[in-house]
Design a protein around this motif. Structure first.
Motif, PDB file in Angstrom:
ATOM      1  N   ALA A  92       0.805  -1.214   0.000  1.00  0.00           N
ATOM      2  CA  ALA A  92       0.000   0.000   0.000  1.00  0.00           C
ATOM      3  C   ALA A  92       0.844   1.272   0.000  1.00  0.00           C
ATOM      4  O   ALA A  92       0.455   2.286  -0.582  1.00  0.00           O
ATOM      5  CB  ALA A  92      -0.946   0.005   1.200  1.00  0.00           C
ATOM      6  N   ASP A  93       1.991   1.220   0.664  1.00  0.00           N
ATOM      7  CA  ASP A  93       2.839   2.416   0.789  1.00  0.00           C
ATOM      8  C   ASP A  93       4.302   2.012   0.645  1.00  0.00           C
ATOM      9  O   ASP A  93       5.070   2.066   1.606  1.00  0.00           O
ATOM     10  CB  ASP A  93       2.593   3.080   2.148  1.00  0.00           C
ATOM     11  N   PRO A  94       4.728   1.603  -0.556  1.00  0.00           N
ATOM     12  CA  PRO A  94       6.097   1.117  -0.737  1.00  0.00           C
ATOM     13  C   PRO A  94       7.162   2.159  -0.415  1.00  0.00           C
ATOM     14  O   PRO A  94       8.195   1.832   0.184  1.00  0.00           O
ATOM     15  CB  PRO A  94       6.141   0.692  -2.209  1.00  0.00           C
ATOM     16  N   ASP A  95       6.923   3.415  -0.791  1.00  0.00           N
ATOM     17  CA  ASP A  95       7.914   4.455  -0.514  1.00  0.00           C
ATOM     18  C   ASP A  95       8.026   4.718   0.986  1.00  0.00           C
ATOM     19  O   ASP A  95       9.132   4.836   1.529  1.00  0.00           O
ATOM     20  CB  ASP A  95       7.547   5.749  -1.237  1.00  0.00           C
ATOM     21  N   GLY A  96       6.867   4.824   1.640  1.00  0.00           N
ATOM     22  CA  GLY A  96       6.889   5.048   3.079  1.00  0.00           C
ATOM     23  C   GLY A  96       7.507   3.885   3.822  1.00  0.00           C
ATOM     24  O   GLY A  96       8.254   4.078   4.786  1.00  0.00           O
ATOM     25  N   PHE A  97       7.217   2.680   3.384  1.00  0.00           N
ATOM     26  CA  PHE A  97       7.758   1.484   4.027  1.00  0.00           C
ATOM     27  C   PHE A  97       9.277   1.439   3.893  1.00  0.00           C
ATOM     28  O   PHE A  97       9.995   1.144   4.853  1.00  0.00           O
ATOM     29  CB  PHE A  97       7.123   0.242   3.404  1.00  0.00           C
ATOM     30  N   THR A  98       9.789   1.744   2.700  1.00  0.00           N
ATOM     31  CA  THR A  98      11.233   1.758   2.470  1.00  0.00           C
ATOM     32  C   THR A  98      11.911   2.814   3.336  1.00  0.00           C
ATOM     33  O   THR A  98      12.965   2.566   3.940  1.00  0.00           O
ATOM     34  CB  THR A  98      11.542   2.030   0.986  1.00  0.00           C
ATOM     35  N   THR A  99      11.306   3.998   3.389  1.00  0.00           N
ATOM     36  CA  THR A  99      11.866   5.076   4.206  1.00  0.00           C
ATOM     37  C   THR A  99      11.891   4.689   5.676  1.00  0.00           C
ATOM     38  O   THR A  99      12.858   4.954   6.392  1.00  0.00           O
ATOM     39  CB  THR A  99      11.045   6.365   4.024  1.00  0.00           C
ATOM     40  N   TRP A 100      10.846   4.058   6.137  1.00  0.00           N
ATOM     41  CA  TRP A 100      10.747   3.625   7.536  1.00  0.00           C
ATOM     42  C   TRP A 100      11.864   2.668   7.903  1.00  0.00           C
ATOM     43  O   TRP A 100      12.400   2.713   9.016  1.00  0.00           O
ATOM     44  CB  TRP A 100       9.384   2.980   7.736  1.00  0.00           C
ATOM     45  N   LEU A 101      12.257   1.801   6.966  1.00  0.00           N
ATOM     46  CA  LEU A 101      13.301   0.806   7.236  1.00  0.00           C
ATOM     47  C   LEU A 101      14.710   1.377   7.153  1.00  0.00           C
ATOM     48  O   LEU A 101      15.661   0.726   7.583  1.00  0.00           O
ATOM     49  CB  LEU A 101      13.174  -0.363   6.248  1.00  0.00           C
ATOM     50  N   THR A 102      14.861   2.562   6.581  1.00  0.00           N
ATOM     51  CA  THR A 102      16.197   3.119   6.379  1.00  0.00           C
ATOM     52  C   THR A 102      16.465   4.410   7.133  1.00  0.00           C
ATOM     53  O   THR A 102      17.624   4.770   7.357  1.00  0.00           O
ATOM     54  CB  THR A 102      16.437   3.367   4.880  1.00  0.00           C
ATOM     55  N   ASP A 103      15.413   5.102   7.537  1.00  0.00           N
ATOM     56  CA  ASP A 103      15.565   6.393   8.222  1.00  0.00           C
ATOM     57  C   ASP A 103      14.936   6.313   9.614  1.00  0.00           C
ATOM     58  O   ASP A 103      13.716   6.228   9.745  1.00  0.00           O
ATOM     59  CB  ASP A 103      14.887   7.490   7.405  1.00  0.00           C
ATOM     60  N   PRO A 104      15.744   6.334  10.680  1.00  0.00           N
ATOM     61  CA  PRO A 104      15.193   6.223  12.037  1.00  0.00           C
ATOM     62  C   PRO A 104      14.322   7.394  12.446  1.00  0.00           C
ATOM     63  O   PRO A 104      13.607   7.306  13.451  1.00  0.00           O
ATOM     64  CB  PRO A 104      16.443   6.135  12.914  1.00  0.00           C
TER      65      PRO A 104
END
Length: 222
Positions: A92-104
């Motif tokens: 549903a939110d691939p960009d947000g999910f990726t950012t969440w995993l890489t940016d604390p």
């Protein structure tokens, strides 16, 4: 004086009966394992605390542990992702999910960032009274990961690379925290009730895309 905190990681995700990102009850297996290991699991302690979640409450009851709820030990607030499965969030939110995993510092779900969680747990640990003695703490994996970040003084971006196997003990001496990693007794090949936890593992490859993450049990460090 010396302060000792022994964290027992209460299983989440696949070890519960509900969605990954939710406060779900423990599975039947999780409850059974907690009851089976209650006589050998708990060290001598002066105080017992638990996160204010359904699964931590159930775990304490299964262990026969009288543990007071501590709001500061609550799980990571996932905001609008609460109640969803990991794959559904990634789709549903691939960009947000990726950012969440890489940016604390990222909180695309509108809840709490990883860094905010780490600060909350660090403040709670450092605020523990010196006359508390030995405290047993039941909490979700994210809370224990945040405690490790603080005690080891490593960057918050390493959060997703830390897997947890209970128990994890933190001892404060002269203003610094020492970490001791252990393993609980359990059935052969199974581990104890809280000796294994589900860890989010991101494959180490350049072409990783959301949806390829897996939940894998029993990994201590990634």
């Amino acid at each position: 004086m010396t302060v000792r905190l022994t964290f027992l990681c209460v299983p989440g995700g696949g070890a519960t009966t509900g969605p990954l990102f939710d406060d779900a009850p423990l599975s039947t297996h999780g409850l059974h394992m907690a009851g089976a290991t209650r006589t050998t699991l708990l060290p001598c302690h002066e105080l017992a605390l638990r996160a204010p979640s359904v699964r931590c409450t159930q775990a304490a009851d299964a262990l026969g542990l009288v543990a007071a709820p501590e709001p500061a030990l609550r799980d990571l607030d996932l905001g609008s992702w609460r109640g969803l499965a990991l794959d559904d969030v990634a789709a549903a939110d691939p960009d947000g999910f990726t950012t969440w995993l890489t940016d604390p510092d990222a909180a695309p779900h509108g809840g709490e960032s990883v860094r905010e969680l780490c600060r909350r747990i660090a403040d709670w640990m450092d605020g523990t009274a010196p006359d508390t003695g030995h405290t047993v703490v039941l909490a979700e994996e994210a809370v224990v990961q945040a405690a490790l970040i603080h005690a080891l003084a490593v960057p918050a971006r390493t959060f997703w690379h830390l897997g947890v196997s209970s128990p994890v003990s933190f001892t404060r001496r002269n203003g610094s925290w020492e970490v001791s990693l252990g393993r609980l007794p359990g059935e052969a090949g199974e581990g104890g009730a809280f000796s294994r936890s589900a860890t989010l593992v991101r494959p180490r490859r350049a072409d990783w895309t959301p949806g390829t993450d897996q939940v894998l049990p029993g990994h201590d460090l990634h």
